[in-house]
Scaffold this motif. Structure first.
Motif, PDB file in Angstrom:
ATOM      1  N   ARG A 192       8.807  -6.801  -0.168  1.00 31.43           N
ATOM      2  CA  ARG A 192       7.389  -7.127  -0.374  1.00 31.43           C
ATOM      3  C   ARG A 192       7.283  -8.448  -1.130  1.00 31.43           C
ATOM      4  O   ARG A 192       6.493  -9.328  -0.769  1.00 31.43           O
ATOM      5  CB  ARG A 192       6.717  -6.019  -1.186  1.00 31.43           C
ATOM      6  N   CYS A 225       6.355   1.971   7.148  1.00 29.19           N
ATOM      7  CA  CYS A 225       5.195   1.801   6.263  1.00 29.19           C
ATOM      8  C   CYS A 225       3.971   1.397   7.059  1.00 29.19           C
ATOM      9  O   CYS A 225       2.873   1.298   6.520  1.00 29.19           O
ATOM     10  CB  CYS A 225       5.444   0.690   5.243  1.00 29.19           C
ATOM     11  N   ARG A 262      -2.065   6.891   7.714  1.00 33.26           N
ATOM     12  CA  ARG A 262      -1.093   6.956   6.630  1.00 33.26           C
ATOM     13  C   ARG A 262      -0.330   8.293   6.624  1.00 33.26           C
ATOM     14  O   ARG A 262      -0.502   9.144   5.770  1.00 33.26           O
ATOM     15  CB  ARG A 262      -1.797   6.721   5.286  1.00 33.26           C
ATOM     16  N   LEU A 318      13.076   2.445  -1.800  1.00 37.67           N
ATOM     17  CA  LEU A 318      11.925   1.897  -2.498  1.00 37.67           C
ATOM     18  C   LEU A 318      12.249   0.552  -3.133  1.00 37.67           C
ATOM     19  O   LEU A 318      11.431  -0.366  -3.127  1.00 37.67           O
ATOM     20  CB  LEU A 318      11.440   2.878  -3.570  1.00 37.67           C
ATOM     21  N   GLU A 362       0.831  -1.200   0.000  1.00 39.75           N
ATOM     22  CA  GLU A 362       0.000   0.000   0.000  1.00 39.75           C
ATOM     23  C   GLU A 362       0.871   1.258   0.000  1.00 39.75           C
ATOM     24  O   GLU A 362       0.625   2.212  -0.726  1.00 39.75           O
ATOM     25  CB  GLU A 362      -0.849  -0.022   1.272  1.00 39.75           C
ATOM     26  N   TYR A 363       1.877   1.184   0.829  1.00 39.43           N
ATOM     27  CA  TYR A 363       2.817   2.300   0.904  1.00 39.43           C
ATOM     28  C   TYR A 363       3.473   2.533  -0.452  1.00 39.43           C
ATOM     29  O   TYR A 363       3.521   3.655  -0.960  1.00 39.43           O
ATOM     30  CB  TYR A 363       3.882   1.992   1.955  1.00 39.43           C
ATOM     31  N   LEU A 364       3.921   1.452  -1.054  1.00 33.75           N
ATOM     32  CA  LEU A 364       4.584   1.567  -2.348  1.00 33.75           C
ATOM     33  C   LEU A 364       3.629   2.097  -3.403  1.00 33.75           C
ATOM     34  O   LEU A 364       3.995   2.930  -4.233  1.00 33.75           O
ATOM     35  CB  LEU A 364       5.146   0.207  -2.780  1.00 33.75           C
ATOM     36  N   PHE A 389       6.637   9.655   2.695  1.00 31.72           N
ATOM     37  CA  PHE A 389       7.343   9.337   1.444  1.00 31.72           C
ATOM     38  C   PHE A 389       8.332  10.399   1.010  1.00 31.72           C
ATOM     39  O   PHE A 389       9.182  10.124   0.215  1.00 31.72           O
ATOM     40  CB  PHE A 389       6.440   8.944   0.282  1.00 31.72           C
ATOM     41  N   ALA A 435       1.114   4.003  -2.875  1.00 33.83           N
ATOM     42  CA  ALA A 435       0.897   5.419  -2.585  1.00 33.83           C
ATOM     43  C   ALA A 435       2.027   6.263  -3.151  1.00 33.83           C
ATOM     44  O   ALA A 435       1.810   7.286  -3.788  1.00 33.83           O
ATOM     45  CB  ALA A 435       0.772   5.640  -1.076  1.00 33.83           C
ATOM     46  N   VAL A 436       3.231   5.823  -2.936  1.00 32.54           N
ATOM     47  CA  VAL A 436       4.383   6.576  -3.414  1.00 32.54           C
ATOM     48  C   VAL A 436       4.422   6.640  -4.933  1.00 32.54           C
ATOM     49  O   VAL A 436       4.558   7.697  -5.518  1.00 32.54           O
ATOM     50  CB  VAL A 436       5.702   5.953  -2.907  1.00 32.54           C
TER      51      VAL A 436
END
Lengths: 140, 140
Positions: B92, B68, B73, B85, A111-113, B77, A115-116
């Motif tokens: 992940r 994360c 949220r 990243l 989710e974080y990725l 970032f 979002a970024v």
DNA sequence: TTGAACCCTCACATATATGTGAGGGTCAAC
DNA sequence: GTTGACCCTCACATATATGTGAGGGTTCAA
């Protein structure tokens, strides 16, 4: 095959293969000269072991669950003692906990990725995100 | 709360809580007398850490993914470097691999257990499965 | 004032999975 | 028959997560 080939095909050091044998996760027959001999099915077996080790299971536990994992559901329940069944039940549940924990956290990271990369969708960012986007697993 | 309470509420030794702090997985403020002080949210945080450790992630990686995981949220970032990243993406995917491996094996174990208990579904077997709460199989 | 129950740091110990290398066989190709 | 690529055992070394305990403060209540 001998240990060198198994090592290459499973990307596992010879040292570790001998260690797994010592821990009774695998066995080998010996050639007259004392060399270890393995057959094809050990390639999968070793990869399974590595996956489980990487997922946090100790060899002691892996040794116990390995007999459940033979493809043709060969009958080895006759020898299953009550304690063994209790252990397996416990481990099954611990595995489920691990799965849920990993899914929760993996999804947060994903989710974080998202979002970024969603925020700024251009090239430089792209390659970082490319590698893989499988996000749904259904499980107990 | 102080370390003793956090320890009890997370079922984690004081020693380990200090270790996690040393590894920068958690932080603490200090009372004038030097005692560590934690607020409520560290209970969840510590349990998350334990789950991930148990699932095979090393502290070094956990440290990287923790940011994360904050519930609201919050925007962190801005500070995310491309290397960061890439690491997150890699992790992940590694988590997804672990998940699949665990699911596969957990299902095999479950299937085995179902086969055994399904085969003879009466009392004698029942207590065997029941028994499991405290199971410590040792080997030679 | 003493004692119990906390806390601190530091350091050594343990278990598990792994690496590395020494000392030494086996065997096929040159 | 020597060389090189295998294999063997044994043993010591490393990293990581943990336990244990010594030596010593702080707080509070009896």
């Amino acid at each position: 095959m001998r240990i060198g080939e198994l090592s290459e095909r499973t990307d596992t050091s010879r040292r570790l293969l001998r260690y797994y044998e010592e821990q009774q996760l695998i066995v080998s027959t010996r050639s007259p000269n004392g060399y270890r001999e393995y057959d094809e099915r050990f390639v999968d077996r070793v990869m399974q072991i590595r996956g489980l080790l990487d997922a946090g299971l100790p060899t002691r536990i892996i040794k116990q669950i390995l007999p459940c994992l033979d493809k043709p559901r060969t009958i080895h329940f006759p020898d299953a003692t009550p304690e063994m069944l209790a252990t397996l039940t416990l481990e099954r549940d611990r595995m489920t906990e691990r799965i849920n924990c990993l899914i929760r956290n993996r999804d947060s990271v994903a989710e974080y990725l998202d979002a970024v990369s969603g925020g700024l969708a251009d090239g430089a960012r792209q390659d970082a995100v490319m590698a893989g986007s499988r996000t749904d697993l259904k499980s107990a």
